[in-house]
Design a protein around this motif. Sequence first.
Motif, PDB file in Angstrom:
ATOM      1  N   UNK A 108      30.828  69.094  31.507  1.00  0.00           N
ATOM      2  CA  UNK A 108      31.107  68.466  30.218  1.00  0.00           C
ATOM      3  C   UNK A 108      32.386  68.988  29.577  1.00  0.00           C
ATOM      4  N   UNK A 109      33.057  69.946  30.224  1.00  0.00           N
ATOM      5  CA  UNK A 109      34.259  70.533  29.620  1.00  0.00           C
ATOM      6  C   UNK A 109      35.367  69.529  29.306  1.00  0.00           C
ATOM      7  N   UNK A 110      35.563  68.473  30.118  1.00  0.00           N
ATOM      8  CA  UNK A 110      36.614  67.508  29.749  1.00  0.00           C
ATOM      9  C   UNK A 110      36.447  66.915  28.355  1.00  0.00           C
ATOM     10  N   UNK A 131      40.453  74.368  22.709  1.00  0.00           N
ATOM     11  CA  UNK A 131      39.647  73.258  23.219  1.00  0.00           C
ATOM     12  C   UNK A 131      40.416  72.460  24.276  1.00  0.00           C
ATOM     13  N   UNK A 132      41.713  72.251  24.049  1.00  0.00           N
ATOM     14  CA  UNK A 132      42.516  71.535  25.044  1.00  0.00           C
ATOM     15  C   UNK A 132      42.596  72.332  26.347  1.00  0.00           C
ATOM     16  N   UNK A 133      42.697  73.639  26.233  1.00  0.00           N
ATOM     17  CA  UNK A 133      42.744  74.471  27.439  1.00  0.00           C
ATOM     18  C   UNK A 133      41.408  74.415  28.194  1.00  0.00           C
ATOM     19  N   UNK A 134      40.311  74.368  27.460  1.00  0.00           N
ATOM     20  CA  UNK A 134      39.001  74.250  28.095  1.00  0.00           C
ATOM     21  C   UNK A 134      38.873  72.908  28.808  1.00  0.00           C
ATOM     22  N   UNK A 135      39.310  71.829  28.130  1.00  0.00           N
ATOM     23  CA  UNK A 135      39.277  70.499  28.756  1.00  0.00           C
ATOM     24  C   UNK A 135      40.134  70.471  30.012  1.00  0.00           C
ATOM     25  N   UNK A 136      41.316  71.087  29.943  1.00  0.00           N
ATOM     26  CA  UNK A 136      42.224  71.128  31.091  1.00  0.00           C
ATOM     27  C   UNK A 136      41.578  71.864  32.262  1.00  0.00           C
ATOM     28  N   UNK A 137      40.920  72.978  31.973  1.00  0.00           N
ATOM     29  CA  UNK A 137      40.245  73.732  33.038  1.00  0.00           C
ATOM     30  C   UNK A 137      39.158  72.889  33.697  1.00  0.00           C
ATOM     31  N   UNK A 138      38.466  72.078  32.886  1.00  0.00           N
ATOM     32  CA  UNK A 138      37.433  71.202  33.437  1.00  0.00           C
ATOM     33  C   UNK A 138      38.006  70.153  34.362  1.00  0.00           C
ATOM     34  N   UNK A 139      39.127  69.552  33.967  1.00  0.00           N
ATOM     35  CA  UNK A 139      39.758  68.533  34.812  1.00  0.00           C
ATOM     36  C   UNK A 139      40.339  69.160  36.082  1.00  0.00           C
ATOM     37  N   UNK A 140      40.875  70.369  35.948  1.00  0.00           N
ATOM     38  CA  UNK A 140      41.419  71.065  37.123  1.00  0.00           C
ATOM     39  C   UNK A 140      40.314  71.347  38.131  1.00  0.00           C
ATOM     40  N   UNK A 142      37.680  69.651  38.813  1.00  0.00           N
ATOM     41  CA  UNK A 142      37.258  68.473  39.586  1.00  0.00           C
ATOM     42  C   UNK A 142      38.453  67.747  40.215  1.00  0.00           C
ATOM     43  N   UNK A 143      39.655  68.239  39.974  1.00  0.00           N
ATOM     44  CA  UNK A 143      40.844  67.659  40.592  1.00  0.00           C
ATOM     45  C   UNK A 143      41.266  66.321  40.027  1.00  0.00           C
ATOM     46  N   UNK A 144      40.977  66.078  38.752  1.00  0.00           N
ATOM     47  CA  UNK A 144      41.330  64.809  38.103  1.00  0.00           C
ATOM     48  C   UNK A 144      42.754  64.908  37.555  1.00  0.00           C
ATOM     49  N   UNK A 145      43.725  64.449  38.316  1.00  0.00           N
ATOM     50  CA  UNK A 145      45.130  64.583  37.913  1.00  0.00           C
ATOM     51  C   UNK A 145      45.433  63.804  36.637  1.00  0.00           C
ATOM     52  N   UNK A 146      44.893  62.585  36.518  1.00  0.00           N
ATOM     53  CA  UNK A 146      45.150  61.784  35.315  1.00  0.00           C
ATOM     54  C   UNK A 146      44.614  62.499  34.081  1.00  0.00           C
ATOM     55  N   UNK A 147      43.405  63.041  34.184  1.00  0.00           N
ATOM     56  CA  UNK A 147      42.836  63.783  33.060  1.00  0.00           C
ATOM     57  C   UNK A 147      43.659  65.014  32.723  1.00  0.00           C
ATOM     58  N   UNK A 148      44.174  65.689  33.740  1.00  0.00           N
ATOM     59  CA  UNK A 148      45.011  66.872  33.512  1.00  0.00           C
ATOM     60  C   UNK A 148      46.272  66.501  32.752  1.00  0.00           C
ATOM     61  N   UNK A 149      46.858  65.351  33.078  1.00  0.00           N
ATOM     62  CA  UNK A 149      48.088  64.922  32.403  1.00  0.00           C
ATOM     63  C   UNK A 149      47.831  64.703  30.912  1.00  0.00           C
TER      64      UNK A 149
END
Length: 299
Positions: A108-110, A131-140, A142-149
């Motif tokens: 749920x981190x994203x 919070x943005x850093x936590x979301x970024x770690x979550x996307x990283x 699972x390897x979601x490049x679009x979410x990371x951007x």
Amino acid sequence: MVWVVAAIAVILVFAWVFVRSPLRRVVALNRATQLACRRKDFFSAVRLCRESHKAAAALKEPARLRIQSRIEIQLATLLYRQGRMREADDQFRQGFSHTRAADTHPEMRPAYLIWGDLCTDQGRHPEAEQHYRTALAGEEQIGNLAGMIFDLQRLGDSLIRQERRDEAEEVINRAIVLETQVVHQQMAREGKNPGQHRVISWSLPDLHFCRQQYEDARRLYREKVEYWEKSVTRPDNINLGHLQMRLAFSEARTGHRAEAIEMYTRAEKTFEREWCEGHLKVLAARDAKHALLQQAVNQ
């Protein structure tokens, strides 16, 4: 933002395959919530979400806590959309606390991205950054490049607001690299040679804005605003109002006061239409516009 509602609906449908009742009612209510969001009927969506949470209380552990925690984050997202900031903040805190207890926090981190947006609207920038850093770690994870951007774009904005421009530039450049990677991958799937095509990053105006190169930022933001204003459909994670605010600021900084006032007015209307009247986003656009009008009067 609607993606949170949709993602939770998918999770519940998957669970429904294995548990028939009372999860059946929870799934039905969640689908109704999703439909209300698509209609932008967020008042109904909040009511249905609360009913879904209440229905989930009849489930047995560990399903009850896992599902209710996700619904709590969904509810927080909807309350934020309505501008009910304190309620949304409390609901985010409760929901993410319960995901830890349910051992579902990593997946749920994203959704921390939205909590970060709430904090940004309230001027709580250090909290938003975390919070943005936590979301970024979550996307990283699972390897979601679009979410990371998208997370990197929000993080860069947060750092700019804190006047940490060197750090922001590093973050934005990372977003640009990822965008190029995504585009090259898409070209390869289409049988195109990436070396023969020029890739223009959507984060490039953010880089100029960060460097306070407002003439270049103004030109590029105008292209983005015109593109999304004319688009028939627009992804939920494209914040047109934010782009209009950035363009208005760049217009003002380059001496185009009339154009800046007009763009702040457009941003105000966008936020009213896509969020709600009285939302902090609306008030921010309105205050910026009035400040420029007052400057014009004083001169």
